[in-house]
Scaffold this motif. Sequence first.
Motif, PDB file in Angstrom:
ATOM      1  N   VAL A 106      13.666 -62.889 -22.597  1.00  0.00           N
ATOM      2  CA  VAL A 106      12.979 -61.891 -23.429  1.00  0.00           C
ATOM      3  C   VAL A 106      11.498 -62.253 -23.515  1.00  0.00           C
ATOM      4  O   VAL A 106      10.619 -61.405 -23.347  1.00  0.00           O
ATOM      5  CB  VAL A 106      13.594 -61.822 -24.844  1.00  0.00           C
ATOM      6  CG1 VAL A 106      12.814 -60.846 -25.711  1.00  0.00           C
ATOM      7  CG2 VAL A 106      15.048 -61.410 -24.774  1.00  0.00           C
ATOM      8  N   ASN A 107      11.254 -63.558 -23.735  1.00  0.00           N
ATOM      9  CA  ASN A 107       9.862 -64.017 -23.802  1.00  0.00           C
ATOM     10  C   ASN A 107       9.126 -63.761 -22.501  1.00  0.00           C
ATOM     11  O   ASN A 107       7.975 -63.340 -22.491  1.00  0.00           O
ATOM     12  CB  ASN A 107       9.804 -65.513 -24.118  1.00  0.00           C
ATOM     13  CG  ASN A 107      10.346 -65.828 -25.491  1.00  0.00           C
ATOM     14  OD1 ASN A 107      10.581 -64.929 -26.285  1.00  0.00           O
ATOM     15  ND2 ASN A 107      10.559 -67.104 -25.758  1.00  0.00           N
ATOM     16  N   GLU A 154      13.892 -51.470 -22.653  1.00  0.00           N
ATOM     17  CA  GLU A 154      14.342 -52.547 -21.755  1.00  0.00           C
ATOM     18  C   GLU A 154      14.291 -53.901 -22.444  1.00  0.00           C
ATOM     19  O   GLU A 154      15.244 -54.676 -22.401  1.00  0.00           O
ATOM     20  CB  GLU A 154      13.457 -52.584 -20.508  1.00  0.00           C
ATOM     21  CG  GLU A 154      13.867 -51.551 -19.473  1.00  0.00           C
ATOM     22  CD  GLU A 154      12.861 -51.474 -18.323  1.00  0.00           C
ATOM     23  OE1 GLU A 154      11.977 -52.337 -18.232  1.00  0.00           O
ATOM     24  OE2 GLU A 154      12.969 -50.517 -17.544  1.00  0.00           O
ATOM     25  N   VAL A 155      13.155 -54.177 -23.084  1.00  0.00           N
ATOM     26  CA  VAL A 155      13.010 -55.482 -23.729  1.00  0.00           C
ATOM     27  C   VAL A 155      14.018 -55.637 -24.864  1.00  0.00           C
ATOM     28  O   VAL A 155      14.649 -56.686 -25.016  1.00  0.00           O
ATOM     29  CB  VAL A 155      11.574 -55.668 -24.262  1.00  0.00           C
ATOM     30  CG1 VAL A 155      11.479 -56.939 -25.068  1.00  0.00           C
ATOM     31  CG2 VAL A 155      10.586 -55.716 -23.115  1.00  0.00           C
ATOM     32  N   LEU A 173      17.435 -56.405 -23.570  1.00  0.00           N
ATOM     33  CA  LEU A 173      17.548 -57.821 -23.196  1.00  0.00           C
ATOM     34  C   LEU A 173      17.769 -58.657 -24.446  1.00  0.00           C
ATOM     35  O   LEU A 173      18.574 -59.593 -24.458  1.00  0.00           O
ATOM     36  CB  LEU A 173      16.266 -58.304 -22.512  1.00  0.00           C
ATOM     37  CG  LEU A 173      16.031 -57.916 -21.065  1.00  0.00           C
ATOM     38  CD1 LEU A 173      14.726 -58.531 -20.587  1.00  0.00           C
ATOM     39  CD2 LEU A 173      17.173 -58.388 -20.176  1.00  0.00           C
ATOM     40  N   PHE A 174      17.038 -58.300 -25.503  1.00  0.00           N
ATOM     41  CA  PHE A 174      17.162 -59.031 -26.763  1.00  0.00           C
ATOM     42  C   PHE A 174      18.588 -58.935 -27.301  1.00  0.00           C
ATOM     43  O   PHE A 174      19.178 -59.933 -27.708  1.00  0.00           O
ATOM     44  CB  PHE A 174      16.153 -58.476 -27.764  1.00  0.00           C
ATOM     45  CG  PHE A 174      16.385 -58.941 -29.182  1.00  0.00           C
ATOM     46  CD1 PHE A 174      16.253 -60.285 -29.532  1.00  0.00           C
ATOM     47  CD2 PHE A 174      16.729 -58.029 -30.164  1.00  0.00           C
ATOM     48  CE1 PHE A 174      16.465 -60.718 -30.828  1.00  0.00           C
ATOM     49  CE2 PHE A 174      16.933 -58.453 -31.478  1.00  0.00           C
ATOM     50  CZ  PHE A 174      16.813 -59.793 -31.808  1.00  0.00           C
ATOM     51  N   GLU A 177      21.370 -58.382 -25.616  1.00  0.00           N
ATOM     52  CA  GLU A 177      22.280 -59.156 -24.760  1.00  0.00           C
ATOM     53  C   GLU A 177      22.169 -60.649 -25.052  1.00  0.00           C
ATOM     54  O   GLU A 177      23.162 -61.343 -25.253  1.00  0.00           O
ATOM     55  CB  GLU A 177      21.943 -58.941 -23.281  1.00  0.00           C
ATOM     56  CG  GLU A 177      22.472 -57.657 -22.684  1.00  0.00           C
ATOM     57  CD  GLU A 177      21.966 -57.473 -21.257  1.00  0.00           C
ATOM     58  OE1 GLU A 177      22.037 -58.438 -20.468  1.00  0.00           O
ATOM     59  OE2 GLU A 177      21.474 -56.372 -20.961  1.00  0.00           O
ATOM     60  N   ASP A 178      20.914 -61.125 -25.032  1.00  0.00           N
ATOM     61  CA  ASP A 178      20.686 -62.550 -25.259  1.00  0.00           C
ATOM     62  C   ASP A 178      21.199 -62.980 -26.622  1.00  0.00           C
ATOM     63  O   ASP A 178      21.833 -64.021 -26.764  1.00  0.00           O
ATOM     64  CB  ASP A 178      19.187 -62.855 -25.174  1.00  0.00           C
ATOM     65  CG  ASP A 178      18.776 -63.233 -23.782  1.00  0.00           C
ATOM     66  OD1 ASP A 178      19.014 -62.428 -22.861  1.00  0.00           O
ATOM     67  OD2 ASP A 178      18.263 -64.331 -23.583  1.00  0.00           O
ATOM     68  N   GLY A 223      12.785 -67.601 -30.652  1.00  0.00           N
ATOM     69  CA  GLY A 223      11.835 -67.135 -29.651  1.00  0.00           C
ATOM     70  C   GLY A 223      11.984 -65.668 -29.333  1.00  0.00           C
ATOM     71  O   GLY A 223      11.020 -64.896 -29.384  1.00  0.00           O
ATOM     72  N   SER A 224      13.205 -65.261 -29.015  1.00  0.00           N
ATOM     73  CA  SER A 224      13.347 -63.863 -28.601  1.00  0.00           C
ATOM     74  C   SER A 224      13.150 -62.893 -29.754  1.00  0.00           C
ATOM     75  O   SER A 224      12.533 -61.839 -29.573  1.00  0.00           O
ATOM     76  CB  SER A 224      14.666 -63.584 -27.887  1.00  0.00           C
ATOM     77  OG  SER A 224      15.633 -64.520 -28.202  1.00  0.00           O
ATOM     78  N   SER A 263      11.269 -63.292 -32.231  1.00  0.00           N
ATOM     79  CA  SER A 263       9.835 -63.280 -32.454  1.00  0.00           C
ATOM     80  C   SER A 263       9.123 -62.398 -31.438  1.00  0.00           C
ATOM     81  O   SER A 263       8.217 -61.638 -31.780  1.00  0.00           O
ATOM     82  CB  SER A 263       9.348 -64.724 -32.379  1.00  0.00           C
ATOM     83  OG  SER A 263       8.003 -64.800 -32.507  1.00  0.00           O
ATOM     84  N   SER A 264       9.536 -62.478 -30.196  1.00  0.00           N
ATOM     85  CA  SER A 264       8.899 -61.691 -29.144  1.00  0.00           C
ATOM     86  C   SER A 264       9.106 -60.199 -29.293  1.00  0.00           C
ATOM     87  O   SER A 264       8.283 -59.420 -28.822  1.00  0.00           O
ATOM     88  CB  SER A 264       9.432 -62.097 -27.764  1.00  0.00           C
ATOM     89  OG  SER A 264       8.950 -63.356 -27.404  1.00  0.00           O
ATOM     90  N   VAL A 265      10.218 -59.788 -29.914  1.00  0.00           N
ATOM     91  CA  VAL A 265      10.420 -58.339 -30.055  1.00  0.00           C
ATOM     92  C   VAL A 265      10.037 -57.835 -31.433  1.00  0.00           C
ATOM     93  O   VAL A 265      10.020 -56.638 -31.670  1.00  0.00           O
ATOM     94  CB  VAL A 265      11.868 -57.903 -29.751  1.00  0.00           C
ATOM     95  CG1 VAL A 265      12.271 -58.294 -28.359  1.00  0.00           C
ATOM     96  CG2 VAL A 265      12.838 -58.449 -30.769  1.00  0.00           C
TER      97      VAL A 265
END
Lengths: 523, 151
Positions: A388-389, B44-45, B48-49, B51-52, B83-84, B86-88
């Motif tokens: 994601v990052n 998309e992002v 992914l978030f 799923e992860d 991390g993830s 935070s990114s989204v």
Amino acid sequence: MNYWELKLAVFVSDKVPEIVMGDPGRFRQVITNLVNNSVKFTLKGHIFVQVHLAEQKKDGDKNDTCLNGGSESIISSSAFHFKTLSGYETADSQNTWNTFKHIIADNGLYYESATKVVNDDLSRDVTVMVSVEDTGIGIPLKTQDRVFTPFMQADSSTSRKYGGTGIGLSISKCLVELMGGHISFISRPKIGSTFSFSVSFLRCEKHAVGDLKKSHSDDLPTSFKGLNAIIVDDKPVRAAVTGYHLKRLGIRAEVVSSIKRAAATLGKNGSVVSKKLDMILVEKDLWISEDVDLNLHFPDINQNGHMYKLPKMILLATNITNTEHEKAKAVGFSVIMKPLRASMLAACLQQLIGIGNKSRGKDMCNGSPSLRGLLCGMKILVVDDNRVNRRVAAGALKKFGAEVECAESGKAALALLQLPHNFDACFMDIQMPEMDGFEATRRIRELESIANEQQNGVLNCDGGTKRHMWHMPILAMTADVIHATLEKCLKCGMDGYVSKPFEEESLYEAVSKFFESKPNSDK
Amino acid sequence: MEVGQLQRSFVEYMASLFREGFLDAQFSQLQQLQDDSNPDFVVEVVSLFFEDSERLLNDLTMALDQPNVDFKQVDAHVHQLKGSSSSVGAQRVKNCCAPFRNCCEEQNTETCLRCLQQIKQEYLLVKNKLQTLFELEQQIVAAGGAIPMLQ
């Protein structure tokens, strides 16, 4: 057939007023028609569009139409040494060169941005001449008289091979004549065609254009005004085109015809030129054929204790192989691809010189102009074990115009960073399993120092020369920006850090630091 | 429902997500990165978030179910989640992570399990909200409207 080698250029004379009144749509239509034709029928050499005032043709009666297409004069030089854009012969080489010589003399490549071109012609009309010159297949002599006839193409196989209806030129002729002008051409089979047309426009008082939409040129950055450049090019027409684009950004340019000559100018101690020189632009074919290292000729940095700022070295190329690109970068060149456009040139220069709009306004749509200027065209490696990052970081960098590749571990990054590589920078996550960011950076620096030693070792045998050292900027990406982490980053060889996820301001701070001290730094 | 109404609902809903702290400024950043060359970037992002995160939450559940809990491993998973999210811009999920990591340091299974419970809840909430948001977007597009940009 190598399409890459086709050169495309435009040159507009200074004397053409900035704004005129007329029919922009039709004007554009004619130019588009002529350029399209050239593109269709030209496989090598160049297509060169020139715009100047009718009065600038000082060579007597060559304004008349010349439909015979043939030329009696015998040119004795070899095929590639004509004074044209690409060096190839054109339909009317001698004439075009004579005219162009006068135009560039009028313009002067020493451009004083402050002085306006004095126009002593007070008539309301201004006649603009446009010529489109190509080195294409030309028009067969026996069909030249029906070129402007509708639905006639040069021969019956033309539409099958090249497409088209055969109506474009006849429409262009009508349009040009309706705009009070004249269209003509000279064409020599297998050598090329030069189409020219004139249009009468009305002059325009500046104050009368209050609500006119801003032209594109007003969007060019003004931060380059007053900079000095040397253009190293042995083809005067090509050099004039480069000079024209630099001039649009306010940069004064001097043309020198070989690297040796440029070196001679630089070498003079205390020479005014070398003290104030901001950049050197070298044509790739000269750099390849001459074996002179410009780096040797830059005066010592600490002469008399003055900090001397090295001029940026730029290589201009229409096409370039990876090997050539690597070699150029290794010597300290930044490569700018042609055809030149003032806006693209400005963006590349911004990233090299680090000047540019430092406005931090809410211009978020395309990324702030300053970050775009720094990152545009740069190849960046993003290393992070979290996908994601990776995706978000890549998205942000791409928005600023960078080319991004991702690696999911320190190990994968090392594989991609075997020297030589063509990455400009690396953003590295710190906390990763197996090999963290610190370790990965340490290893990258090791690889670099080995390569640098090898280079030095070889060079010392030859008597030692100064060369560009491998050092790729590596920035840590971290969510925890604590002092201790930063210390550790610097110790293991990183150049700085950015917060994660990216914040535009801190990204700019970090990136502008090391891009400014590029490309001749020996860290 | 007519386009204008859909758009208004969308704007209000989005605003509420920010107001209630489900999303933070980073989510707006993601929206800024979406353009014609990258039209589905946000979806998309975020996918992914999802799923992860689901994978990580499963891993966390399993890790904390062991007789001998490997707290280093648990911490590593939480770090990823931090991390993830935070990114989204999934703020509330992100905010659960720091206390969770403290519990890992203290090697306290009890409190870790409580943290896990809470983070699962927050995750499901934000997932729900985002899916609703995307559905609204689709409805607007289907009705021929444009997605309003929040300023």
